[in-house]
Design a protein around this motif. Sequence first.
Motif, short mmCIF file in Angstrom:
data_model
loop_
_atom_site.label_atom_id
_atom_site.label_comp_id
_atom_site.label_asym_id
_atom_site.label_seq_id
_atom_site.Cartn_x
_atom_site.Cartn_y
_atom_site.Cartn_z
N GLN A 67 -4.26 11.57 -0.44
CA GLN A 67 -5.71 11.73 -0.59
C GLN A 67 -6.19 11.34 -1.99
O GLN A 67 -7.21 10.68 -2.13
N SER A 68 -5.47 11.77 -3.00
CA SER A 68 -5.92 11.47 -4.36
C SER A 68 -5.83 9.98 -4.67
O SER A 68 -6.73 9.42 -5.30
N LEU A 69 -4.75 9.34 -4.21
CA LEU A 69 -4.63 7.90 -4.43
C LEU A 69 -5.72 7.14 -3.69
O LEU A 69 -6.35 6.23 -4.25
N ARG A 70 -5.96 7.50 -2.43
CA ARG A 70 -7.01 6.83 -1.65
C ARG A 70 -8.37 7.05 -2.30
O ARG A 70 -9.19 6.13 -2.37
N GLY A 71 -8.61 8.25 -2.80
CA GLY A 71 -9.87 8.53 -3.49
C GLY A 71 -10.04 7.70 -4.76
O GLY A 71 -11.13 7.21 -5.06
N GLN A 72 -8.95 7.54 -5.51
CA GLN A 72 -9.00 6.71 -6.72
C GLN A 72 -9.31 5.27 -6.38
O GLN A 72 -10.11 4.61 -7.06
N VAL A 73 -8.67 4.76 -5.32
CA VAL A 73 -8.92 3.38 -4.91
C VAL A 73 -10.36 3.23 -4.43
O VAL A 73 -11.05 2.28 -4.78
N HIS A 115 -2.76 -0.65 -6.07
CA HIS A 115 -2.89 0.57 -6.87
C HIS A 115 -1.58 1.37 -6.83
O HIS A 115 -1.10 1.84 -7.87
N VAL A 116 -1.03 1.51 -5.65
CA VAL A 116 0.23 2.25 -5.50
C VAL A 116 1.34 1.56 -6.27
O VAL A 116 2.13 2.22 -6.97
N GLU A 117 1.41 0.23 -6.18
CA GLU A 117 2.47 -0.49 -6.89
C GLU A 117 2.33 -0.33 -8.40
O GLU A 117 3.32 -0.09 -9.10
N ARG A 140 7.60 6.28 -2.00
CA ARG A 140 7.43 6.40 -0.54
C ARG A 140 6.18 5.64 -0.09
O ARG A 140 6.22 4.88 0.88
N GLU A 141 5.08 5.81 -0.81
CA GLU A 141 3.85 5.10 -0.49
C GLU A 141 4.07 3.59 -0.58
O GLU A 141 3.60 2.83 0.27
N TRP A 142 4.75 3.14 -1.61
CA TRP A 142 5.00 1.72 -1.81
C TRP A 142 5.84 1.15 -0.66
O TRP A 142 5.56 0.06 -0.17
N ARG A 143 6.87 1.87 -0.24
CA ARG A 143 7.72 1.40 0.87
C ARG A 143 6.92 1.27 2.15
O ARG A 143 7.09 0.31 2.90
#
Length: 182
Positions: free
Chosen positions: A114-120, A31-33, A92-95
Amino acid sequence: MLRSHLRLTLFALGLLVGIQVPGFIDAYGNHVEARRLEAQQGLAGFQDTAGRFFEGNLNALVEHYRASDDPVIQSDARSVAALVERARLLDREWRIMQGPWYARAWHVLIGADQSLRGQVWSSYRFQVMLAPEAIAWGLSCALLLAWIAESIFVLIRRTLFPQRRRRQRRTAQVVSSSKRPE
């Protein structure tokens, strides 16, 4: 008997939860990528402009937009600044997600956005992976959950029934002393 079934149930629950961990970590990384590539693509035109006029410095481009007398350009400065910040966050998250397994796991558990983790989490589909890392996570979580539950049970039993343990020791001593040949 109920206690042994409870132990097995907790072990199975820990196993099922544990095998989800590598799948969720992979889903977060993917998701981050994807978001990172999308953000880079959205900034490509601004990056070209910053490359031509500001030696590739997007912050200088944003400051130039902010300093403009044109309110439309000033409004665009806020939009571009938000895009730049989002791209930095995703980079930064991707690294971090390129690091070793324990760093990725810790980051997703504690340090992830938090928002990315919630989306996943909202789009995550539970699955049973039989990859070696999923099996290792599953067994580790199962053993940990079983150990914690057993420790809590023993602690409660010792707290609520301290005499029972002493009586069992005395009974064992009496039985062992009565079996001694004289």
